[in-house]
Design an enzyme around this catalytic site. Structure first.
Site, PDB file in Angstrom:
ATOM      1  N   ASP A 129       0.818  -1.209   0.000  1.00  0.00           N
ATOM      2  CA  ASP A 129       0.000   0.000   0.000  1.00  0.00           C
ATOM      3  C   ASP A 129       0.854   1.262   0.000  1.00  0.00           C
ATOM      4  O   ASP A 129       1.936   1.305   0.600  1.00  0.00           O
ATOM      5  CB  ASP A 129      -0.905  -0.017   1.243  1.00  0.00           C
ATOM      6  CG  ASP A 129      -1.833   1.169   1.294  1.00  0.00           C
ATOM      7  OD1 ASP A 129      -2.685   1.294   0.403  1.00  0.00           O
ATOM      8  OD2 ASP A 129      -1.694   1.991   2.233  1.00  0.00           O
ATOM      9  N   GLU A 177       1.075  -0.609  -5.134  1.00  0.00           N
ATOM     10  CA  GLU A 177       0.023   0.382  -5.347  1.00  0.00           C
ATOM     11  C   GLU A 177       0.747   1.733  -5.473  1.00  0.00           C
ATOM     12  O   GLU A 177       1.000   2.411  -4.487  1.00  0.00           O
ATOM     13  CB  GLU A 177      -0.972   0.389  -4.180  1.00  0.00           C
ATOM     14  CG  GLU A 177      -2.208   1.226  -4.466  1.00  0.00           C
ATOM     15  CD  GLU A 177      -2.424   2.365  -3.479  1.00  0.00           C
ATOM     16  OE1 GLU A 177      -3.286   3.217  -3.750  1.00  0.00           O
ATOM     17  OE2 GLU A 177      -1.727   2.410  -2.448  1.00  0.00           O
TER      18      GLU A 177
END
Length: 794
Positions: free
Chosen positions: A463, A516
């Site tokens: 993330d 990401e």
């Protein structure tokens, strides 16, 4: 002080271990060594004699007052600032015998028991919980303590008679920031140490003046359990005999200013259910049954294999289900829909459920909301046995400021950067990790391997990579300091990501890491040893989320069809950079919350048009170069935004609901997309090879038509045609290769079974010698409205 060896005639003696003692985590060798016996001498035979009468045991020794405890030692122990309690507490040779000293708050008396000599001696009460005595022994024996409290008496081993549970090699690797199995040495580990069962506790707190252990076993008063410092490593250690799995604990840390803070274990493998925050002593007993899955996982590189992902928020997929209950439902559902993988969120423990797991406090503990760590292993195992891979959201960018977790863990910035401007994350109110500190980097690199090795996870979706890579991320001028070269790149974060990826891929073949990352950073999925134009080696990820494709294509689909001709480039621009990285096309949870609406609700028009647009869009996505990811609830066209409070609207699939067929039709399409996808290598085998894609027509803006060819490694083609206008286009001519004798539909999103109007082409279509779109032949198709059609050679 190390006790000397006991004579050969003494039993159960406490002995000094040889140099090169095994590190924690290895199987203990058992009890104390015995001295070598003298060679037996031949003796003359003698006549039998009557047995001697039993000899009465020697009278017990009486403890005499021991030398007074140094005042400074006494104060440091009471205030939790002693770095070497084992040098003071326990048993130590002294003039006149052996001094025994114990710190047992609230005890009425402490008695030393020496089983080998049937000795028993009550220690003197020195006040403040200290008990001591001098026994006229030649050397330190094996002993136990009998501790009397109001209403109860406990016989126990003395925690301060044991050597450290951590070896020199482990300490060296920790100090170098290179201990790839950090979870095996830090934290709490039930074990048998020097023949005694108990738990070894170890924590990194280099700025602490002292660390004590508090838990259910001492009524959360750490006074009687000070830990020892293992030198410059910053590690504090204590073996506590007699306690094991299920005990709750925290570390009572004395900060540099003398104040105390009670902290959860950063390496805890199990935690209490939030909002409770204690760590729990844990040992795994799960027996894996996924050997076949692991054995073949690395056969095909991920970027050359089918890879379609169903993203799941575990607590709300079926609210109220535990890991084990999910294991009875989720694998069958995902397998039925044909997805190759699930991506699970949240996994690591986090205090606030509304963060969806993106503010982690327990980096080594699966969230206790749904069960134990072994329960989570059971779920992963069940998915693997169903043929479904498991990815997890992993959050190494930042952590929350909770005062019982990582923030200023030992009284000073430790896991976070010491520069407040570098530490504070400007968007989320959290703290960023100090990626330049080797122990912090080791904590995170080992954590990535931990999930892959201990939980058999097949991939990590990392993330917020962009927030790690740029020093000026969400910061204004004057709020950040350039790197040593004057640039905005966070060189420490780059080095961390490269090390993490290289380590995970080396240790866990077949695992994939997915970034990401929303910027144009060069080389996210390039190998770490291959420098690019910027001079950096690649970050080493296996795949990268294509945020640009997601944003542009959803923007296009949100326009009324009559206006789409002005936005045609939003669907074609992705092919300009499609091969710059290895991409995943993500339609994730982020796109269906916070006012963004669900996928079907983003589409314009009436309910029929919205569903038709969604079906056409999903088929366009599945045919586009790159892997696929779809968030739960979108597979059956849920109209409402997702909420973690109640999860997907499963009632839409209830046969008693009037529009159930509309939602079931979309789900049937998703199943068929995955089924055809898996059997059509052209759709995945050359996702990262430009030779695997050719536009047929990419400039038909006035028609809202997109047509392209995909090729597998053998050159076999698949034709995808999308008509994103609400009109039927008859005899629509498209150029095709002349070596295919006929084409036939293998998927049509306008089929009635999906809820479409039924404009399908059941018969094969033969090319005509009419050159078009740069090709020697062409075919004529009837394009259904708001639909995508896939064709293969007949």
């Amino acid at each position: 002080m190390t006790p000397p060896k006991k004579k050969a005639t003494a039993k159960k003696a406490v002995t000094k271990k040889a140099a090169g003692k095994k590190a924690a985590g290895e199987k203990p060798t058992g009890g104390a060594k015995r001295s070598a016996k003298k060679p037996e001498q031949p003796v003359a035979p003698v006549a039998p004699v009557a047995p001697a009468p039993p000899v009465a045991p020697a009278p017990p020794f009486e403890a005499t007052p021991s030398p007074a405890l140094d005042t400074a030692d006494r104060e440091r122990l009471l205030h939790g600032t002693h770095h070497d309690p084992h040098a003071v507490l326990g048993a130590h040779p002294a003039p006149g015998g052996v001094v025994f000293r114990a710190l047992r708050p609230y005890a009425r008396s402490v008695t030393v028991l020496v089983p080998s000599g049937d000795l028993r001696a009550e220690l003197h009460d020195d006040g403040d919980g200290f008990f001591s005595g001098l026994l006229p022994l030649a050397e330190v024996p094996a002993y136990r303590l009998l501790v009397a409290y109001d209403g109860t008496t406990v016989e126990t081993e003395d925690a301060y008679r044991f050597l450290p549970t951590l070896g020199d090699l482990d300490l060296h690797l920790i100090g170098e920031g290179r201990h790839e199995e950090l979870w095996t040495v830090l934290g709490a580990h039930p074990t048998t140490h020097e023949g005694v069962p108990g738990t070894g506790f170890r924590v990194w707190a280099p700025n602490a003046r002292g660390v004590r252990l508090a838990g259910t076993f001492n009524f959360w008063d750490g006074t009687g359990h000070p830990m020892r410092s293992l030198g410059s490593s910053g590690i504090w250690e204590l073996f506590v005999p007699g306690i094991g799995e299920g005990e709750l604990y925290k570390f009572d840390i004395t900060r540099p200013d003398g104040s105390h803070t009670l902290r959860a274990d950063p390496m805890a493998r199990r935690t209490e259910v939030p909002p409770a925050t204690s760590s729990i002593v844990h040992a795994s007993h799960h027996e894996w049954g996924d050997g076949e899955w692991l054995a073949r996982r690395a056969e095909i590189p991920v970027h050359e294999a089918p890879f379609s992902v169903y993203e799941v928020h575990l607590p709300s997929w079926r609210p109220g289900l535990t890991y084990r209950q999910l294991a009875e439902q989720l694998p069958a559902y995902v397998r039925d829909l044909g997805f190759t993988h699930v991506e699970l969120m949240p996994v690591a423990e986090h205090p606030f459920g509304g963060s969806w797991g993106y503010q982690v406090t327990g980096f080594y503990a699966p969230t206790a909301r749904l069960g134990t760590p072994d329960d989570f292993k059971y779920l992963v195992d069940a998915l693997h046995r169903a043929g479904v891979g498991v990815l997890m959201d992993w959050v190494p960018a930042h952590f929350p400021r909770d005062d019982w977790a990582l923030a200023e863990f030992d009284g000073r910035p430790l896991y976070e950067h010491e520069d407040p401007l570098r530490a504070a994350h400007p968007d989320w109110g959290t703290l960023e990790f100090d990626f330049g500190r080797r122990e912090v980097r080791n904590f995170l690199v080992a954590n990535a391997s931990y999930w892959c090795e201990e939980f058999h996870v097949d991939g990590l979706r990392v993330d917020a990579v962009a927030s790690m890579l740029y020093l000026d991320y969400s910061r204004e001028h004057g709020q950040w300091t350039p790197n040593e070269h004057g640039g905005r790149e966070n060189l420490d974060a780059v080095a961390f990501l490269q090390e993490m990826n290289a380590t995970v891929y080396r240790r866990s073949p077949g695992v994939v890491t997915i970034a990401e990352e929303s910027t144009a950073w060069d080389g996210v999925t390039r190998a770490t040893h291959h420098p690019g134009p910027s001079g950096f080696g690649g970050l080493g990820f296996g795949l990268k989320w294509n945020m640009g494709w997601m944003h542009d294509s959803l923007q296009y689909m949100s326009h009324e069809p009559v206006h789409r001709r002005f936005h045609h480039h939003e669907m074609t621009f992705s092919m300009v950079y499609a091969y710059s990285e290895n991409y995943v096309l993500p339609l994730s949870h982020d796109e269906v919350v916070h006012g963004k609406r669900s996928l079907v609700s983003k589409m314009p028009g009436d309910w029929w048009q919205q569903r038709a647009d969604l079906r056409a869009y999903l088929a366009f996505m599945w045919a586009h170069p790159g892997k696929q990811l779809l968030f739960m609830g979108q597979e059956f066209a849920q109209g409402a935004e997702w909420s973690e409070a109640h999860g997907p609207d499963w009632w839409l699939l209830d046969p008693a609901y009037g529009a159930e067929a509309d939602h079931r039709g979309v789900r049937d399409l998703v199943r068929d997309l995955n089924t055809v996808y898996r059997t059509a290598p052209a759709l995945w085998q050359r996702d990262t090879d430009p030779a695997g894609f050719q536009w047929v027509v990419g400039d038909a803006a006035e028609d809202n038509v997109f047509a392209f060819l995909r090729y597998d490694a053998e050159g076999a083609p698949l034709l995808s045609v999308s008509n994103l206008s609400p009109v039927v286009r008859h005899d629509y001519r498209l150029g095709v290769p002349d070596d295919v004798p006929a084409w036939h539909e293998i998927l049509n999103t306008d089929a009635e079974r999906y809820g479409g109007s039924g404009v399908v082409g059941p018969d094969p279509v033969k090319p005509e010698p009419h050159s078009l779109h740069g090709r020697p032949a062409s075919i004529r198709l009837t394009l259904p409205p708001l639909a995508t059609v896939w064709l293969r050679p007949a």
